[in-house]
Design a protein around this motif. Structure first.
Motif, PDB file in Angstrom:
ATOM      1  N   PHE A  26       0.837  -1.205   0.000  1.00  0.00           N
ATOM      2  CA  PHE A  26       0.000   0.000   0.000  1.00  0.00           C
ATOM      3  C   PHE A  26       0.868   1.250   0.000  1.00  0.00           C
ATOM      4  CE2 PHE A  26      -2.003   3.418   2.472  1.00  0.00           C
ATOM      5  CZ  PHE A  26      -3.115   3.671   1.669  1.00  0.00           C
ATOM      6  N   GLN A  27       1.900   1.249   0.855  1.00  0.00           N
ATOM      7  CA  GLN A  27       2.797   2.399   0.923  1.00  0.00           C
ATOM      8  C   GLN A  27       3.555   2.592  -0.396  1.00  0.00           C
ATOM      9  OE1 GLN A  27       2.444   0.054   3.192  1.00  0.00           O
ATOM     10  NE2 GLN A  27       1.911   1.092   5.106  1.00  0.00           N
ATOM     11  N   GLU A  28       3.878   1.478  -1.064  1.00  0.00           N
ATOM     12  CA  GLU A  28       4.531   1.556  -2.375  1.00  0.00           C
ATOM     13  C   GLU A  28       3.602   2.221  -3.394  1.00  0.00           C
ATOM     14  OE1 GLU A  28       6.525  -1.438  -5.735  1.00  0.00           O
ATOM     15  OE2 GLU A  28       5.419  -2.253  -4.023  1.00  0.00           O
ATOM     16  N   LYS A  29       2.319   1.876  -3.328  1.00  0.00           N
ATOM     17  CA  LYS A  29       1.338   2.464  -4.236  1.00  0.00           C
ATOM     18  C   LYS A  29       1.225   3.971  -4.009  1.00  0.00           C
ATOM     19  CE  LYS A  29      -3.452   1.956  -5.788  1.00  0.00           C
ATOM     20  NZ  LYS A  29      -4.741   1.235  -5.602  1.00  0.00           N
ATOM     21  N   VAL A  30       1.256   4.380  -2.742  1.00  0.00           N
ATOM     22  CA  VAL A  30       1.191   5.812  -2.420  1.00  0.00           C
ATOM     23  C   VAL A  30       2.387   6.542  -3.011  1.00  0.00           C
ATOM     24  CG1 VAL A  30       1.302   7.485  -0.537  1.00  0.00           C
ATOM     25  CG2 VAL A  30      -0.162   5.472  -0.317  1.00  0.00           C
ATOM     26  N   LEU A  31       3.585   5.945  -2.890  1.00  0.00           N
ATOM     27  CA  LEU A  31       4.793   6.554  -3.457  1.00  0.00           C
ATOM     28  C   LEU A  31       4.672   6.735  -4.961  1.00  0.00           C
ATOM     29  CD1 LEU A  31       7.716   4.830  -1.515  1.00  0.00           C
ATOM     30  CD2 LEU A  31       7.323   7.289  -1.695  1.00  0.00           C
ATOM     31  N   HIS A  32       4.141   5.723  -5.649  1.00  0.00           N
ATOM     32  CA  HIS A  32       4.000   5.804  -7.099  1.00  0.00           C
ATOM     33  C   HIS A  32       2.964   6.858  -7.505  1.00  0.00           C
ATOM     34  CE1 HIS A  32       5.778   1.491  -7.709  1.00  0.00           C
ATOM     35  NE2 HIS A  32       6.678   2.402  -7.405  1.00  0.00           N
ATOM     36  N   MET A  33       1.894   6.982  -6.701  1.00  0.00           N
ATOM     37  CA  MET A  33       0.878   7.999  -6.991  1.00  0.00           C
ATOM     38  C   MET A  33       1.460   9.405  -6.845  1.00  0.00           C
ATOM     39  SD  MET A  33      -2.448   6.359  -5.078  1.00  0.00           S
ATOM     40  CE  MET A  33      -3.366   7.890  -5.215  1.00  0.00           C
ATOM     41  N   ALA A  34       2.356   9.558  -5.874  1.00  0.00           N
ATOM     42  CA  ALA A  34       2.943  10.875  -5.609  1.00  0.00           C
ATOM     43  C   ALA A  34       4.141  11.179  -6.500  1.00  0.00           C
ATOM     44  CB  ALA A  34       3.364  10.964  -4.139  1.00  0.00           C
ATOM     45  N   LYS A  35       4.548  10.239  -7.347  1.00  0.00           N
ATOM     46  CA  LYS A  35       5.765  10.389  -8.135  1.00  0.00           C
ATOM     47  C   LYS A  35       5.799  11.658  -8.986  1.00  0.00           C
ATOM     48  CE  LYS A  35       8.795   7.888 -11.326  1.00  0.00           C
ATOM     49  NZ  LYS A  35       9.008   6.637 -12.096  1.00  0.00           N
ATOM     50  N   PRO A  36       4.741  12.016  -9.733  1.00  0.00           N
ATOM     51  CA  PRO A  36       4.799  13.254 -10.531  1.00  0.00           C
ATOM     52  C   PRO A  36       5.019  14.500  -9.680  1.00  0.00           C
ATOM     53  CG  PRO A  36       2.957  11.868 -11.227  1.00  0.00           C
ATOM     54  CD  PRO A  36       3.483  11.273  -9.958  1.00  0.00           C
ATOM     55  N   ASN A 153      10.767  14.767   2.236  1.00  0.00           N
ATOM     56  CA  ASN A 153       9.671  13.910   1.819  1.00  0.00           C
ATOM     57  C   ASN A 153       9.147  13.187   3.054  1.00  0.00           C
ATOM     58  OD1 ASN A 153       8.071  12.344  -0.305  1.00  0.00           O
ATOM     59  ND2 ASN A 153       9.060  10.690   0.841  1.00  0.00           N
ATOM     60  N   ALA A 154       7.828  13.136   3.192  1.00  0.00           N
ATOM     61  CA  ALA A 154       7.207  12.388   4.286  1.00  0.00           C
ATOM     62  C   ALA A 154       6.033  11.619   3.701  1.00  0.00           C
ATOM     63  CB  ALA A 154       6.741  13.321   5.390  1.00  0.00           C
ATOM     64  N   SER A 155       6.200  10.321   3.540  1.00  0.00           N
ATOM     65  CA  SER A 155       5.186   9.500   2.892  1.00  0.00           C
ATOM     66  C   SER A 155       4.646   8.455   3.877  1.00  0.00           C
ATOM     67  CB  SER A 155       5.779   8.796   1.666  1.00  0.00           C
ATOM     68  OG  SER A 155       4.810   7.997   1.030  1.00  0.00           O
ATOM     69  N   SER A 156       3.318   8.461   4.066  1.00  0.00           N
ATOM     70  CA  SER A 156       2.624   7.458   4.888  1.00  0.00           C
ATOM     71  C   SER A 156       3.116   7.410   6.329  1.00  0.00           C
ATOM     72  CB  SER A 156       2.760   6.065   4.250  1.00  0.00           C
ATOM     73  OG  SER A 156       2.239   6.046   2.943  1.00  0.00           O
ATOM     74  N   CYS A 157       3.496   8.558   6.875  1.00  0.00           N
ATOM     75  CA  CYS A 157       3.977   8.549   8.264  1.00  0.00           C
ATOM     76  C   CYS A 157       3.323   9.620   9.136  1.00  0.00           C
ATOM     77  CB  CYS A 157       5.496   8.713   8.306  1.00  0.00           C
ATOM     78  SG  CYS A 157       6.114  10.240   7.570  1.00  0.00           S
ATOM     79  N   LEU A 158       2.757  10.653   8.541  1.00  0.00           N
ATOM     80  CA  LEU A 158       2.203  11.745   9.346  1.00  0.00           C
ATOM     81  C   LEU A 158       0.862  11.417   9.987  1.00  0.00           C
ATOM     82  CD1 LEU A 158       3.168  14.933   7.335  1.00  0.00           C
ATOM     83  CD2 LEU A 158       3.830  14.363   9.664  1.00  0.00           C
ATOM     84  N   ASN A 159       0.292  10.248   9.688  1.00  0.00           N
ATOM     85  CA  ASN A 159      -0.915   9.839  10.396  1.00  0.00           C
ATOM     86  C   ASN A 159      -0.612   9.452  11.843  1.00  0.00           C
ATOM     87  OD1 ASN A 159      -1.630   8.682   7.305  1.00  0.00           O
ATOM     88  ND2 ASN A 159      -3.243   9.821   8.344  1.00  0.00           N
ATOM     89  N   LEU A 219       4.408  16.018   1.230  1.00  0.00           N
ATOM     90  CA  LEU A 219       3.795  15.227   2.294  1.00  0.00           C
ATOM     91  C   LEU A 219       2.660  14.400   1.709  1.00  0.00           C
ATOM     92  CD1 LEU A 219       3.330  18.144   4.900  1.00  0.00           C
ATOM     93  CD2 LEU A 219       5.385  16.762   4.499  1.00  0.00           C
ATOM     94  N   SER A 220       2.586  13.133   2.068  1.00  0.00           N
ATOM     95  CA  SER A 220       1.467  12.292   1.645  1.00  0.00           C
ATOM     96  C   SER A 220       1.052  11.413   2.818  1.00  0.00           C
ATOM     97  CB  SER A 220       1.850  11.438   0.429  1.00  0.00           C
ATOM     98  OG  SER A 220       3.011  10.675   0.682  1.00  0.00           O
ATOM     99  N   PHE A 221      -0.251  11.379   3.080  1.00  0.00           N
ATOM    100  CA  PHE A 221      -0.743  10.594   4.205  1.00  0.00           C
ATOM    101  C   PHE A 221      -2.219  10.282   4.005  1.00  0.00           C
ATOM    102  CE2 PHE A 221      -0.427  15.091   5.181  1.00  0.00           C
ATOM    103  CZ  PHE A 221      -1.726  15.438   5.531  1.00  0.00           C
ATOM    104  N   VAL A 222      -2.726   9.329   4.774  1.00  0.00           N
ATOM    105  CA  VAL A 222      -4.118   8.911   4.671  1.00  0.00           C
ATOM    106  C   VAL A 222      -5.025  10.000   5.228  1.00  0.00           C
ATOM    107  CG1 VAL A 222      -5.842   7.230   5.441  1.00  0.00           C
ATOM    108  CG2 VAL A 222      -3.523   6.472   4.853  1.00  0.00           C
ATOM    109  N   GLY A 223      -6.065  10.327   4.479  1.00  0.00           N
ATOM    110  CA  GLY A 223      -7.035  11.313   4.937  1.00  0.00           C
ATOM    111  C   GLY A 223      -8.442  10.753   4.833  1.00  0.00           C
ATOM    112  N   ARG A 224      -9.409  11.629   5.018  1.00  0.00           N
ATOM    113  CA  ARG A 224     -10.813  11.198   4.903  1.00  0.00           C
ATOM    114  C   ARG A 224     -11.624  12.292   4.216  1.00  0.00           C
ATOM    115  NH1 ARG A 224     -10.858  13.519  10.118  1.00  0.00           N
ATOM    116  NH2 ARG A 224     -12.640  14.922  10.301  1.00  0.00           N
TER     117      ARG A 224
END
Length: 363
Positions: A26-36, A153-159, A219-224
């Motif tokens: 899942f975290q790998e998918k988030v990284l790829h989504m944020a790549k651009p 870079n902060a990916s999937s950790c700020l939750n 920054l990328s993290f899970v939201g609602r």
């Protein structure tokens, strides 16, 4: 004081079946989504600053196949930009991998040898000199010297929160929930929201101090999407985990008191909550800038009349007043720029003669 997680939290180390390294798709998918976005930000920093030495930080790096993804991305972007610009200079890049002290840094460091061989084969002459170091510690505090970092870079950790939220009476009693749920008391919901606000504010203040001018952060993290915290998908996910724990209580495997006092230090915010904190921090920074200018200009006059003793307290209150004002409305100040030109002497005399003749005619 709530229980801080810095000395407790870490992802499951190693490379076994239950390790984070084997369970981070899942975290790998988030990284790829944020790549651009990552590519644009890294390229923007390099193009605007062209640093000889570039400091890049990956916050919450953990361990496993995703840990060096940001390293690869930066090396790829910088290498290609350097060639396209025709620059002979080889920028040196220092990568800081940050996580809590309990993180499996040994697993990361053991993988660096294979990684080095891989990137040398893939990038060839595009590869710029780079160095990788580990930085254990919480990102809810200062980690680096002022104005020393070019990219965060902060990916999937700020939750993750800095501590378990607590109420006015200490431990939150959450009706056997382990996260904000529809059956959670309002006190619990507010405690989670307040903790998220405090932590994100502290995070932004620290990173603002550490970033050099012109630097960037992604920054990328899970939201609602839902406005009310219990209505988010994470509430349902953790609700099912709470049900599993309750089943173990029913079987006598764990004590009920243990479940009653257990709350996860995790929160998925709404975009409105995140924007509110960012806007508030922008206002605080702007307020401090305004106060700095005002104090430098008017302190001597104020001190002469009121004395030196009040200055720190006065300007501290003034900064809070300005920040509050900026949260409500954006201040606008008009700046006039006027260009004047001195007339030639002959024209001045002619106009003077004309004015005198006009005056005589009037008499």
């Amino acid at each position: 004081m709530g229980k801080r997680i810095e000395g407790i939290l870490h992802m499951v180390g190693g490379a076994g079946e239950t390790s984070y390294a084997s369970n981070s798709k899942f975290q790998e998918k988030v990284l790829h989504m944020a790549k651009p976005i990552l590519e644009e930000a890294i390229g923007g920093v390099y193009m605007s600053l062209l640093p000889e030495r570039m400091a890049v930080v990956d916050l919450g790096c953990s361990s496993g196949p995703n840990t060096l993804e940001v390293v690869s991305e930066v090396l790829d972007v910088i290498g290609k930009l350097r060639r396209s610009l025709g620059r002979q200079e080889m920028p040196e890049i220092l990568f800081f991998l940050n996580d809590f002290p309990g993180n499996d840094f040994n697993h990361v460091f053991r993988s660096l040898g294979d990684y080095k061989r891989k990137v040398e084969e893939e990038k060839g002459k595009l590869l710029v000199p780079y160095y990788v170091v580990g930085v254990p510690g919480s990102f809810y505090g200062r980690l680096f010297p002022s104005q020393s970092v070019h990219f965060f870079n902060a990916s999937s950790c700020l939750n993750w929160l800095s501590q378990v939220p607590e109420g006015e009476q200490g431990v939150l009693l959450n009706n056997k929930n382990i996260y904000v749920a529809e059956t959670s008391p309002l006190e619990v919901v507010k405690a989670y929201q307040d903790q998220r606000q405090r932590d994100l504010s502290e995070f932004l203040r620290c990173r603002h101090a550490e970033l050099t001018y012109g630097a960037r952060m992604v920054l990328s993290f899970v939201g609602r999407k839902a406005s009310y915290p219990p209505w988010g998908d994470m509430g349902h996910l953790f609700g099912l985990l709470a049900e599993a724990l309750s089943a173990l209580v029913s079987q006598g495997i764990i004590e009920e008191d243990k479940l009653v006092t257990f709350n996860l230090p995790y929160y998925a915010p709404s975009m409105e909550e995140v924007k509110a904190v960012i806007h508030r921090e922008d206002s605080i920074v702007s307020g401090k800038n305004v106060v700095g200018y005002m104090r430098a200009s008017f302190q001597p006059l104020i001190a002469e009349h009121f004395g030196d003793a009040i200055l720190d307290e006065l300007f501290s209150i003034y900064a809070a007043n300005i920040s509050r004002h900026l949260l409500q409305q954006k201040s606008k100040h008009y700046q006039f720029v006027i260009s004047l030109k001195k007339k030639e002497k002959k024209k001045e005399e002619e106009e003077a003669d004309g004015d005198a003749a006009a005056a005589a005619a009037a008499w």
